[in-house]
Scaffold this motif. Structure first.
Motif, mmCIF file in Angstrom:
data_model
loop_
_atom_site.group_PDB
_atom_site.id
_atom_site.type_symbol
_atom_site.label_atom_id
_atom_site.label_comp_id
_atom_site.label_asym_id
_atom_site.label_seq_id
_atom_site.Cartn_x
_atom_site.Cartn_y
_atom_site.Cartn_z
ATOM 1 N N ARG A 116 -5.550 -0.169 6.120
ATOM 2 C CA ARG A 116 -6.397 -1.281 5.658
ATOM 3 C C ARG A 116 -6.712 -2.237 6.804
ATOM 4 O O ARG A 116 -7.829 -2.720 6.937
ATOM 5 N N ARG A 117 -5.708 -2.497 7.652
ATOM 6 C CA ARG A 117 -5.948 -3.388 8.792
ATOM 7 C C ARG A 117 -6.966 -2.787 9.757
ATOM 8 O O ARG A 117 -7.833 -3.487 10.272
ATOM 9 N N GLU A 150 -0.969 0.136 4.678
ATOM 10 C CA GLU A 150 -1.247 -1.205 5.178
ATOM 11 C C GLU A 150 -1.944 -1.146 6.537
ATOM 12 O O GLU A 150 -2.911 -1.870 6.807
ATOM 13 N N ASN A 178 0.534 4.254 7.700
ATOM 14 C CA ASN A 178 0.758 3.871 6.315
ATOM 15 C C ASN A 178 -0.472 3.122 5.772
ATOM 16 O O ASN A 178 -1.397 2.788 6.509
ATOM 17 N N SER A 202 -8.883 2.398 2.135
ATOM 18 C CA SER A 202 -9.427 1.813 3.368
ATOM 19 C C SER A 202 -10.952 1.954 3.416
ATOM 20 O O SER A 202 -11.636 1.125 4.014
#
Lengths: 103, 234
Positions: B7-8, B4, B2, B125
């Motif tokens: 992005r991590r 999130e 996903n 991202s």
């Protein structure tokens, strides 16, 4: 030229190239000859700089402790040792050889 | 994955690359001082030029040729900076519109920020990768340059500590990841030979610039290279 003039002029040119790239439409990169030659120019310059840094002495050539230091660095890069450790090892090789009275 | 998690992942890649690259700002700072620059000159190079290869090239030529080699030093640094222009063209769509944002992105456009950004799967991202890597390296590289310059200043005779040998190793580390195909290897060997042959014959800095012509000789006709589909007649 003074050293400050050299530093500022070179810095402005290098920064200017980065900024200019944002004004160029991305389709320019579809010309493979330009992209390929630019990438190879980086390789050629870095390789020539290795030679000058390792055996250069003003306008001339000297073989000294820098050459075995470079060989150590090449071996460590081949073993995928992190950059900063390789640099330290290369410097330590040259320093050690000089402490022993060679190069 | 996903959004999130993506992005991590981009943040993690930025941190890993950023911290590793920042660390060797110490060697730039120390070598700059060893090359005859003062601490402030070393710091201005990292603040304004902010491109490792170009910075090492400039101080390398100045170290052997002094200010007399100024034009060659500037030309070498500028030629090595050309690839940043190509990176800028590539990441420009990732950055998006807004001149202030693009101006700041321009300053942070280097090998690592481009590499981390373009390795991410989505636009969101990619943006995280570019800005995080660029910002971490900008702060880290400049702090480490200052530290290295201060240390180099205290060390005195740099030959005794092998710092002159560290410069060649630094260039080797920059070129190493680029030697994954026959064509760049051929260019690397060719330009090294040209530089060595010309070294005793020409003023400092000039052999490096002439060796760069090997890239044009090999790159334009694509010698030793793979044919890319659609390139016929290019």
């Amino acid at each position: 030229m003074t050293i400050w003039q050299i530093i500022l002029l070179a810095s402005i040119l290098v920064l200017g190239i980065k900024l200019l790239g944002y004004l160029v439409p991305p389709r320019v990169l579809e010309a493979p000859t330009a992209a390929r030659t630019a990438e190879l120019t980086t390789v050629a310059l870095l390789s020539a700089l290795i030679v000058v840094q390792t055996i250069g002495a003003g306008q001339g050539i000297i073989i000294d402790a820098r050459l075995p230091a470079l060989a150590v660095a090449a071996g460590l890069f081949a073993l995928r040792v992190p950059f900063i450790l390789v640099i330290v090892a290369a410097a330590a090789t040259a320093a050690g050889l000089r402490a022993l009275g060679w190069g | 994955m996903n959004a999130e998690a993506e992005r991590r992942a981009a943040w993690r890649a930025s941190l890993a690359v950023g911290l590793a690259v920042s660390a060797y700002g110490v060697s730039f700072g120390a070598l700059a001082v060893a090359s005859g620059l003062d601490i402030w000159q070393a710091c201005v190079l990292s603040l304004v030029m902010f491109s490792g290869g170009s910075q090492f090239a400039l101080i390398g030529v100045l170290a052997s040729g002094g200010t007399a080699a100024g034009p060659a030093a500037i030309a070498g640094a500028t030629l090595l900076g050309l690839r940043n222009g190509l990176y800028a063209i590539r990441v420009s769509p990732i950055i998006g519109p807004g001149w202030a944002k693009r101006l700041l992105a321009g300053h942070l456009t280097i090998d690592e920020s481009t590499a981390v950004a373009t390795a991410q799967p989505t636009l969101a991202s990619q943006r995280v990768g570019f800005w995080a890597t660029g910002a971490i390296i900008y702060v880290g590289w400049n702090l480490m340059t200052l530290l290295g310059a201060v240390l180099g200043d205290l060390l005195g005779d740099v030959r005794q500590f092998g710092l002159d040998a560290a410069a060649g190793a630094a260039f080797l580390g920059l070129v190493w990841p680029r030697l994954r195909a026959l064509q760049p290897v051929a260019v690397a060997v060719g330009s090294a030979v040209v530089a060595a042959v010309l070294l005793p014959a020409l003023p400092q800095g000039v052999p490096v610039l002439l060796a760069a012509l090997v890239a044009v000789v090999v790159g334009v006709p694509n010698l030793f290279g793979r044919r890319v589909a659609g390139e016929e007649g290019a």
